[in-house]
Motif scaffolding. Structure first.
Motif, PDB file in Angstrom:
ATOM      1  N   GLY A 193      26.031 -68.164 -59.411  1.00  0.00           N
ATOM      2  CA  GLY A 193      26.170 -68.098 -57.941  1.00  0.00           C
ATOM      3  C   GLY A 193      26.988 -66.878 -57.557  1.00  0.00           C
ATOM      4  O   GLY A 193      26.663 -65.749 -57.924  1.00  0.00           O
ATOM      5  N   TYR A 194      28.099 -67.117 -56.879  1.00  0.00           N
ATOM      6  CA  TYR A 194      28.991 -66.012 -56.525  1.00  0.00           C
ATOM      7  C   TYR A 194      30.213 -66.021 -57.422  1.00  0.00           C
ATOM      8  O   TYR A 194      30.495 -66.996 -58.107  1.00  0.00           O
ATOM      9  CB  TYR A 194      29.438 -66.130 -55.063  1.00  0.00           C
ATOM     10  CG  TYR A 194      28.315 -65.853 -54.106  1.00  0.00           C
ATOM     11  CD1 TYR A 194      28.029 -64.552 -53.710  1.00  0.00           C
ATOM     12  CD2 TYR A 194      27.519 -66.878 -53.622  1.00  0.00           C
ATOM     13  CE1 TYR A 194      26.980 -64.280 -52.855  1.00  0.00           C
ATOM     14  CE2 TYR A 194      26.466 -66.621 -52.762  1.00  0.00           C
ATOM     15  CZ  TYR A 194      26.198 -65.334 -52.391  1.00  0.00           C
ATOM     16  OH  TYR A 194      25.158 -65.060 -51.552  1.00  0.00           O
ATOM     17  N   GLY A 195      30.935 -64.923 -57.398  1.00  0.00           N
ATOM     18  CA  GLY A 195      32.167 -64.836 -58.167  1.00  0.00           C
ATOM     19  C   GLY A 195      33.098 -63.836 -57.502  1.00  0.00           C
ATOM     20  O   GLY A 195      32.742 -63.217 -56.491  1.00  0.00           O
ATOM     21  N   ASN A 225      34.972 -67.894 -60.841  1.00  0.00           N
ATOM     22  CA  ASN A 225      34.303 -68.726 -61.840  1.00  0.00           C
ATOM     23  C   ASN A 225      35.222 -69.021 -63.023  1.00  0.00           C
ATOM     24  O   ASN A 225      36.219 -68.329 -63.232  1.00  0.00           O
ATOM     25  CB  ASN A 225      33.027 -68.040 -62.314  1.00  0.00           C
ATOM     26  CG  ASN A 225      31.955 -68.080 -61.244  1.00  0.00           C
ATOM     27  OD1 ASN A 225      31.735 -69.112 -60.610  1.00  0.00           O
ATOM     28  ND2 ASN A 225      31.319 -66.951 -60.996  1.00  0.00           N
ATOM     29  N   HIS A 226      34.809 -70.033 -63.771  1.00  0.00           N
ATOM     30  CA  HIS A 226      35.589 -70.448 -64.942  1.00  0.00           C
ATOM     31  C   HIS A 226      35.226 -69.630 -66.173  1.00  0.00           C
ATOM     32  O   HIS A 226      34.077 -69.265 -66.369  1.00  0.00           O
ATOM     33  CB  HIS A 226      35.317 -71.927 -65.228  1.00  0.00           C
ATOM     34  CG  HIS A 226      35.770 -72.368 -66.576  1.00  0.00           C
ATOM     35  ND1 HIS A 226      37.051 -72.787 -66.819  1.00  0.00           N
ATOM     36  CD2 HIS A 226      35.120 -72.413 -67.774  1.00  0.00           C
ATOM     37  CE1 HIS A 226      37.172 -73.102 -68.095  1.00  0.00           C
ATOM     38  NE2 HIS A 226      36.012 -72.872 -68.698  1.00  0.00           N
ATOM     39  N   ARG A 227      36.214 -69.362 -67.000  1.00  0.00           N
ATOM     40  CA  ARG A 227      35.963 -68.801 -68.328  1.00  0.00           C
ATOM     41  C   ARG A 227      37.034 -69.372 -69.245  1.00  0.00           C
ATOM     42  O   ARG A 227      38.191 -69.485 -68.842  1.00  0.00           O
ATOM     43  CB  ARG A 227      36.047 -67.280 -68.270  1.00  0.00           C
ATOM     44  CG  ARG A 227      35.446 -66.648 -69.488  1.00  0.00           C
ATOM     45  CD  ARG A 227      35.214 -65.164 -69.327  1.00  0.00           C
ATOM     46  NE  ARG A 227      34.731 -64.641 -70.589  1.00  0.00           N
ATOM     47  CZ  ARG A 227      35.278 -63.619 -71.218  1.00  0.00           C
ATOM     48  NH1 ARG A 227      36.307 -62.992 -70.696  1.00  0.00           N
ATOM     49  NH2 ARG A 227      34.779 -63.207 -72.359  1.00  0.00           N
ATOM     50  N   ASP A 272      40.749 -70.185 -65.455  1.00  0.00           N
ATOM     51  CA  ASP A 272      40.495 -71.277 -66.375  1.00  0.00           C
ATOM     52  C   ASP A 272      40.671 -72.600 -65.633  1.00  0.00           C
ATOM     53  O   ASP A 272      41.781 -72.969 -65.289  1.00  0.00           O
ATOM     54  CB  ASP A 272      41.485 -71.118 -67.538  1.00  0.00           C
ATOM     55  CG  ASP A 272      41.575 -72.357 -68.383  1.00  0.00           C
ATOM     56  OD1 ASP A 272      40.646 -73.170 -68.330  1.00  0.00           O
ATOM     57  OD2 ASP A 272      42.578 -72.509 -69.090  1.00  0.00           O
ATOM     58  N   TYR A 273      39.563 -73.300 -65.385  1.00  0.00           N
ATOM     59  CA  TYR A 273      39.647 -74.536 -64.597  1.00  0.00           C
ATOM     60  C   TYR A 273      40.322 -75.668 -65.365  1.00  0.00           C
ATOM     61  O   TYR A 273      40.801 -76.626 -64.767  1.00  0.00           O
ATOM     62  CB  TYR A 273      38.252 -75.045 -64.224  1.00  0.00           C
ATOM     63  CG  TYR A 273      37.423 -74.203 -63.318  1.00  0.00           C
ATOM     64  CD1 TYR A 273      37.846 -72.975 -62.829  1.00  0.00           C
ATOM     65  CD2 TYR A 273      36.164 -74.659 -62.917  1.00  0.00           C
ATOM     66  CE1 TYR A 273      37.037 -72.218 -62.004  1.00  0.00           C
ATOM     67  CE2 TYR A 273      35.360 -73.910 -62.081  1.00  0.00           C
ATOM     68  CZ  TYR A 273      35.798 -72.686 -61.643  1.00  0.00           C
ATOM     69  OH  TYR A 273      34.988 -71.952 -60.826  1.00  0.00           O
ATOM     70  N   LEU A 274      40.270 -75.588 -66.694  1.00  0.00           N
ATOM     71  CA  LEU A 274      40.648 -76.763 -67.482  1.00  0.00           C
ATOM     72  C   LEU A 274      42.067 -76.747 -68.014  1.00  0.00           C
ATOM     73  O   LEU A 274      42.506 -77.681 -68.642  1.00  0.00           O
ATOM     74  CB  LEU A 274      39.689 -76.903 -68.671  1.00  0.00           C
ATOM     75  CG  LEU A 274      38.228 -77.113 -68.311  1.00  0.00           C
ATOM     76  CD1 LEU A 274      37.382 -77.077 -69.543  1.00  0.00           C
ATOM     77  CD2 LEU A 274      38.042 -78.442 -67.590  1.00  0.00           C
TER      78      LEU A 274
HETATM   79  C1  LIG Z   1      34.592 -73.268 -57.881  1.00  0.00           C
HETATM   80  S1  LIG Z   1      32.925 -72.778 -57.856  1.00  0.00           S
HETATM   81  C2  LIG Z   1      33.014 -71.093 -58.322  1.00  0.00           C
HETATM   82  C3  LIG Z   1      32.268 -70.192 -57.343  1.00  0.00           C
HETATM   83  C4  LIG Z   1      30.777 -70.379 -57.364  1.00  0.00           C
HETATM   84  N1  LIG Z   1      30.174 -69.668 -58.475  1.00  0.00           N
HETATM   85  C5  LIG Z   1      30.142 -69.939 -56.039  1.00  0.00           C
HETATM   86  O1  LIG Z   1      29.010 -69.481 -56.059  1.00  0.00           O
HETATM   87  O2  LIG Z   1      30.745 -70.102 -54.999  1.00  0.00           O
HETATM   88  C6  LIG Z   1      32.339 -73.633 -59.273  1.00  0.00           C
HETATM   89  C7  LIG Z   1      30.857 -73.444 -59.554  1.00  0.00           C
HETATM   90  O3  LIG Z   1      30.595 -72.138 -60.091  1.00  0.00           O
HETATM   91  C8  LIG Z   1      29.687 -72.200 -61.200  1.00  0.00           C
HETATM   92  N2  LIG Z   1      30.407 -71.784 -62.421  1.00  0.00           N
HETATM   93  C9  LIG Z   1      31.721 -71.465 -62.493  1.00  0.00           C
HETATM   94  N3  LIG Z   1      32.066 -71.090 -63.738  1.00  0.00           N
HETATM   95  C10 LIG Z   1      30.960 -71.192 -64.505  1.00  0.00           C
HETATM   96  C11 LIG Z   1      30.687 -70.973 -65.903  1.00  0.00           C
HETATM   97  N4  LIG Z   1      31.610 -70.578 -66.766  1.00  0.00           N
HETATM   98  N5  LIG Z   1      29.424 -71.185 -66.352  1.00  0.00           N
HETATM   99  C12 LIG Z   1      28.448 -71.601 -65.498  1.00  0.00           C
HETATM  100  N6  LIG Z   1      28.643 -71.834 -64.164  1.00  0.00           N
HETATM  101  C13 LIG Z   1      29.877 -71.634 -63.668  1.00  0.00           C
HETATM  102  C14 LIG Z   1      29.242 -73.649 -61.284  1.00  0.00           C
HETATM  103  O4  LIG Z   1      28.052 -73.779 -60.553  1.00  0.00           O
HETATM  104  C15 LIG Z   1      30.353 -74.410 -60.586  1.00  0.00           C
HETATM  105  O5  LIG Z   1      29.901 -75.592 -60.002  1.00  0.00           O
END
Ligand SMILES: C[S@@+](CC[C@H](N)C(=O)[O-])C[C@H]1O[C@@H](n2cnc3c(N)ncnc32)[C@H](O)[C@@H]1O
Length: 347
Positions: free
Chosen positions: A83-85, A177-179, A212-214
């Motif tokens: 999606g977005y980042g 996004n998470h990594r 890092d979400y976790l």
């Molecule tokens: C908090 S949002 C982050 C922003 C989001 N990507 C957006 O478009 O607004 C969390 C979502 O981003 C995507 N995402 C975040 N980190 C990811 C990763 N490491 N791998 C795959 N999808 C990820 C997933 O769809 C997740 O539900």
């Protein structure tokens, strides 16, 4: 007399007129609904008449993060497959630099459907249109789940250690996004402000800033979850299976984490929970600062330098995908400090 024929649908879907909606979206109507408690509905009702939640709240469809300038260092852009980042828009960012400081859009005392509905409803009744617009531009990953609760679940960060406890939602930071090996760290202050800090140098414009979400971005004292557990946790919490480099190479990552745990156990470090709140993080920072100064005051400065250099070398060789350099240095430093302290006690 002219008979009233229904107009044929416009061939261009963008120009088709929606049938008149029962869900009017003027401010007065929204306020009236909120007062009457009309917001008490489930996800199916939210989609009544084919309206999305964004249409229901009268927030323009096109306002979906794209190109948003967060500040002079960061902007929101498309991140492939996610999606977005959030990406850097400034060169030469150094490790430890503050990237973004932000106030929460929503602050929930509890994470449940009722509370979610209530806090969004409050934005409407308080005429907080900017915040409502920002909230509605955040993602939901499960299609057909267009509810306030799902959007909050997808973007909120936990401030206490329980799964249903206090959660807060940001605009910029929630776009990151998470990594599992992130290049930034989020520090949530109890007051509802959060700060994103660079964990490493980000020399180039256009680098994706990941968080890092976790809570893997710890000091290395905790049990490291295996990749399957990480996947289950991101799926459960945010509805996605992590696709970062560490998770894609599950075999290497799991081996590295196993190795770290063996080291930790041999050192006697056990810590069941990750630091969740700003207070906990500050306490850890203070602890680390304390033992660094202990090392210095005992004339062990050279050892400190050696250990950090050694850790960096080992990290670069073997620990590329499992841990940040900083985590590894801290852990190794702690190990050496610990064993030296034991030696001294024995003396
Ligand atoms: C908090 S949002 C982050 C922003 C989001 N990507 C957006 O478009 O607004 C969390 C979502 O981003 C995507 N995402 C975040 N980190 C990811 C990763 N490491 N791998 C795959 N999808 C990820 C997933 O769809 C997740 O539900």
């Amino acid at each position: 007399m002219k008979s009233h024929q229904p107009r044929p649908e416009h061939p261009n879907p963008r120009k088709r007129k929606d049938p008149p909606s029962t869900l009017t979206t003027t401010r007065r109507d929204r306020e009236k609904r909120a007062k009457k408690g009309d917001y008490e509905r489930d996800s199916t009702e939210a989609l009544t008449g084919g309206k999305s939640l964004r249409q229901f709240y009268g927030v323009p469809e096109h306002k979906r993060g794209r190109g948003t300038i967060l500040n002079d260092k960061l902007r929101v852009r498309v991140s492939r497959g996610k999606g977005y980042g959030v990406f850097t828009s400034k060169a030469g960012i150094v490790a430890g630099e503050s990237l973004l400081s932000e106030e929460a859009i929503l602050d929930l005392p509890r994470l449940d459907k009722k509370t979610s509905l209530r806090v969004v409803q409050r934005l409407v009744t308080q005429n907080k249109h900017a915040e409502l617009g920002e909230f509605m531009s955040l993602t939901i990953s499960r299609t057909g789940q267009d509810t306030e609760h799902e959007r909050i679940r997808n973007n909120a960060f936990r401030i206490d250690s329980t799964k249903t406890g206090r959660h807060i939602v940001f605009f910029g930071i929630s776009h990151a996004n998470h990594r599992c090996r992130p290049n930034a760290r989020m520090i949530i202050h109890d007051s509802g402000w959060a700060e994103l800090k660079a964990l490493e140098d980000l020399p180039r414009i256009g680098t994706e800033v990941t968080n890092d979400y976790l809570g893997l971005d710890d000091w290395g004292y905790s049990t490291m979850p295996r990749v399957a557990e990480v996947q289950a946790a991101t799926e459960d919490g945010w509805g996605f299976g992590c696709a970062c480099a560490a998770c894609l190479d599950a075999k290497t990552t799991d081996t590295v984490r196993e190795h770290i745990e063996t080291m930790q156990k041999s050192m006697g470090f056990t810590r069941a929970t990750w630091p969740g709140t700003a207070t906990e993080l500050r306490q850890m920072d203070e602890c680390f600062a304390q033992y660094t100064s202990d090392l210095q005051s005992q004339g062990w400065w050279n050892m400190l330098q050696d250990v950090t250099g050694y850790a960096k070398k080992v990290y670069e060789k073997n620990y590329e995908e499992g841990l940040t350099c900083q985590q590894y240095s801290n852990m190794t430093l702690a190990a050496h400090y610990h064993s030296r302290a034991c030696d001294r006690l024995r003396d």
